[in-house]
Design an enzyme around this catalytic site. Structure first.
Site: not given
Ligand code: SAH
Length: 391
Positions: A207, A223, A273, A294, A334
């Site tokens: 980040r 995400f 989504n 991510d 990850c």
């Molecule tokens: N980049 C973020 C961490 C991301 S973790 C940071 O720096 O804090 C991945 C995230 O994706 C989680 O919050 C999870 O709830 C979300 N997620 C999982 N599947 C998803 C989907 N299909 N659409 C949108 N979000 C989703």
């Protein structure tokens, strides 16, 4: 101490420092040890290999704690925790929220300790490490002087270990919704109900390192969780940021974080989504200059790898289509089971389907407070490719 004996030759990987012993590695287990009990590991010729803890219910039957004939007591715990703290002092300076102990990589398998300012959030992920809870809490209090300690014991891994999934305060008094700063950006962190222990600390260095790419650009943070990459982008001069997150709790906290930092004019968060949202934005002709991708680990095991691969390819393909010429895609995985090589292959395929070409500008990994043991591949899991669309 209960003795377990290895099949011939199975000690080699262990003597090289790998801590895991599978059921198939074991020739003999003395008696009927309970989950979490300490065991002494001997090779087929009855030579000492190490000491660790056993869980007959776990696929990984024994995890080694030491390769020395030493007692596993409070002094031992201190000899493990102190170097973990020292490593962070060397490599993780001026950071409020970071991982103090990363399980196997800090030679304390099954243990995670994250620090959010004065509060420690601890995960005891195995019965063996749970059994060391008393000395661990005492040593953490003594060496780090936290205001409080919270146990996040709701991870599914605990159920597999036959442990209860209960969370709560272990020490001190504090509000479980707390605030931390990361590189000048403020975050609300819900240590009781957030994902992981509250933040995805493994992405902190990414980040901070990649935020400057956002200057003057239109940014998509798919995400986004509680806003991580997107808020840093806003702080670095992004023209606009769109965050997508399908967990309601995370999206709500992301919006609170937008407010907290005064980014209301720049950052918008939608609860959706990401797969659907990226597709519909493509149809509408929306385009971005910088996209952070991510996603969660689409697979935690080897079994579901095929469908996970399809998921990674699909989401990357959709993101690539939304990228303007000269734009930058920061794409992450990850999932340990997806190797760096395979991840790159998937990106090549996605780019080919999207009819785009990219430069691989950087290939990054997890932050240094999530150290990687050279000889324990499983400790190396995060992959981050920085791709620039060739115009
Ligand atoms: N980049 C973020 C961490 C991301 S973790 C940071 O720096 O804090 C991945 C995230 O994706 C989680 O919050 C999870 O709830 C979300 N997620 C999982 N599947 C998803 C989907 N299909 N659409 C949108 N979000 C989703």
């Amino acid at each position: 101490m209960v003795r377990v004996t290895l099949h011939k030759g199975r000690e080699l990987r262990l003597l090289a420092g790998h801590p895991w012993i599978y059921q198939r590695d074991l020739l003999r287990v003395e008696g009927t040890p309970k989950p979490g009990e300490l065991v002494e590991v001997r090779d087929a010729r009855d030579r000492f290999v190490g000491r660790g803890y056993i869980n007959p219910y776990s696929q990984i039957m024994v995890r080694l704690l030491t390769w020395e004939e030493e007692a596993i007591d409070e002094a031992f715990v201190r000899r493990r925790v102190q170097p973990a703290i020292d490593l962070r002092k060397r490599w993780v300076a001026d950071v409020e929220a970071y991982r103090v102990i990363f399980g196997e990589a800090d030679l304390l398998p099954g243990l995670v300790v994250d620090r959010y300012g004065g509060v420690l959030v601890v995960q005891f992920l195995t019965a063996g490490i749970e059994a060391l809870r008393g000395p661990l809490v005492d040593v953490l209090v003594d060496l780090l002087r936290p205001r409080g300690i919270y146990a996040r014991n709701d991870a599914p891994a605990r159920q597999l270990e036959g442990l209860e999934r209960t969370s709560g305060v272990l020490y001190g008094e504090f509000d479980t919704l707390l605030q931390i700063a990361e590189g000048g950006v403020r975050f609300w962190v819900d240590v009781a109900a957030g994902q992981k222990t509250g933040l995805f600390l493994d992405q902190r260095e990414n980040r901070l390192r990649l935020r400057s790419l956002a200057d003057g650009r239109e940014v998509l943070d798919a995400f986004c969780y509680t806003g991580g990459f997107g808020l840093h982008a806003a702080a670095s001069g992004a023209r606009s940021v769109l965050g997508i997150e399908f967990s309601k709790d995370a999206a709500v906290l992301a919006m609170k974080n937008v407010e907290l930092n005064g980014f209301g004019d720049i950052v918008q968060v939608v609860e959706a989504n990401a797969f659907d949202q990226l597709r519909s934005m493509d149809r509408e002709g929306r385009r971005f200059d910088l996209i952070f991708l991510d996603p969660p680990a689409f697979t935690k095991g080897k079994e579901a790898l095929e469908s996970a691969l399809r998921g990674y390819k699909e989401i990357n393909l959709r993101a690539m289509k939304l990228l303007r010429e000269g734009g930058t895609l920061v794409t992450c995985s990850c999932s340990y089971h997806l190797s760096a090589e395979l991840f790159r292959e998937i990106l090549v395929e996605a780019a080919s389907d999207a009819r785009r070409r990219f430069r691989l500008v950087e290939f990054r990994g997890q932050a240094r407070d999530h150290p990687v043991l050279l000889h324990v591949r499983e400790t190396n899991y995060l992959k981050v490719a920085v791709l620039e669309a060739v115009s």
